[in-house]
Design a protein around this motif. Structure first.
Motif, short mmCIF file in Angstrom:
data_model
loop_
_atom_site.label_atom_id
_atom_site.label_comp_id
_atom_site.label_asym_id
_atom_site.label_seq_id
_atom_site.Cartn_x
_atom_site.Cartn_y
_atom_site.Cartn_z
N VAL A 26 -13.93 -16.72 -0.19
CA VAL A 26 -15.24 -16.54 0.44
C VAL A 26 -15.08 -15.89 1.80
CG1 VAL A 26 -17.18 -17.81 1.45
CG2 VAL A 26 -16.35 -18.41 -0.82
N TRP A 27 -14.09 -16.31 2.57
CA TRP A 27 -13.85 -15.73 3.89
C TRP A 27 -13.54 -14.24 3.78
CZ3 TRP A 27 -9.40 -13.72 6.30
CH2 TRP A 27 -9.53 -13.50 7.67
N LEU A 28 -12.67 -13.88 2.82
CA LEU A 28 -12.33 -12.47 2.63
C LEU A 28 -13.54 -11.65 2.21
CD1 LEU A 28 -8.84 -12.72 0.90
CD2 LEU A 28 -9.33 -11.88 3.19
N ALA A 29 -14.35 -12.19 1.31
CA ALA A 29 -15.54 -11.47 0.85
C ALA A 29 -16.51 -11.24 2.00
CB ALA A 29 -16.22 -12.24 -0.28
N LEU A 30 -16.72 -12.24 2.83
CA LEU A 30 -17.62 -12.08 3.98
C LEU A 30 -17.06 -11.07 4.97
CD1 LEU A 30 -18.69 -15.77 4.67
CD2 LEU A 30 -20.11 -13.92 3.78
N ARG A 31 -15.76 -11.09 5.16
CA ARG A 31 -15.13 -10.15 6.08
C ARG A 31 -15.28 -8.72 5.57
NH1 ARG A 31 -8.98 -9.76 7.74
NH2 ARG A 31 -9.23 -8.44 9.55
N GLN A 32 -15.11 -8.53 4.26
CA GLN A 32 -15.28 -7.20 3.69
C GLN A 32 -16.72 -6.72 3.84
OE1 GLN A 32 -13.81 -7.56 -0.34
NE2 GLN A 32 -12.05 -6.26 0.16
N ASP A 33 -17.68 -7.62 3.62
CA ASP A 33 -19.08 -7.26 3.78
C ASP A 33 -19.39 -6.83 5.22
OD1 ASP A 33 -19.55 -7.81 1.13
OD2 ASP A 33 -20.51 -9.75 1.49
N GLU A 34 -18.85 -7.59 6.17
CA GLU A 34 -19.07 -7.25 7.58
C GLU A 34 -18.45 -5.90 7.90
OE1 GLU A 34 -17.41 -10.52 9.70
OE2 GLU A 34 -19.09 -11.85 9.26
N LYS A 35 -17.26 -5.66 7.36
CA LYS A 35 -16.59 -4.39 7.61
C LYS A 35 -17.39 -3.23 7.02
CE LYS A 35 -12.16 -2.06 6.90
NZ LYS A 35 -10.83 -2.17 6.29
N GLN A 36 -17.91 -3.41 5.82
CA GLN A 36 -18.70 -2.35 5.19
C GLN A 36 -19.99 -2.09 5.97
OE1 GLN A 36 -17.62 -0.48 2.59
NE2 GLN A 36 -19.40 0.77 3.05
N GLU A 37 -20.63 -3.15 6.43
CA GLU A 37 -21.85 -2.99 7.23
C GLU A 37 -21.55 -2.23 8.51
OE1 GLU A 37 -23.67 -6.77 7.93
OE2 GLU A 37 -24.08 -7.10 5.80
N ARG A 38 -20.44 -2.56 9.16
CA ARG A 38 -20.06 -1.87 10.39
C ARG A 38 -19.79 -0.38 10.12
NH1 ARG A 38 -15.42 -4.17 11.50
NH2 ARG A 38 -14.14 -2.36 11.15
N LEU A 39 -19.09 -0.08 9.03
CA LEU A 39 -18.82 1.31 8.68
C LEU A 39 -20.12 2.06 8.38
CD1 LEU A 39 -15.63 0.97 6.45
CD2 LEU A 39 -15.77 1.90 8.76
N ASP A 40 -21.03 1.40 7.68
CA ASP A 40 -22.32 2.03 7.38
C ASP A 40 -23.09 2.34 8.66
OD1 ASP A 40 -21.77 1.87 4.68
OD2 ASP A 40 -23.03 0.10 4.33
#
Length: 63
Positions: A26-40
């Protein structure tokens, strides 16, 4: 008795391991989502900046 205790200990250990892996997942999935949002957001800012600079160049070329 030793077999029952060993089985119980292994079951408890497997459960604890499973729960910790679930939290890591769950932590990794949330981190990936945050990273993708930042890149967007960064891509959107870059696109807007390029549009703005193109408008400024267009205005300067007409003036």
């Amino acid at each position: 008795m030793v077999r029952v205790a060993t089985f119980f200990a292994m079951s408890l250990g497997a459960f604890a391991f499973w729960q910790s892996m679930e939290k890591v997942h769950v932590w990794l999935a949330l981190r990936q989502d945050e990273k993708q949002e930042r890149l967007d957001k960064e891509m959107e800012i870059k696109r807007l900046r390029e549009e703005f600079l193109a408008q400024v160049k267009e205005r300067n070329s007409h003036a």
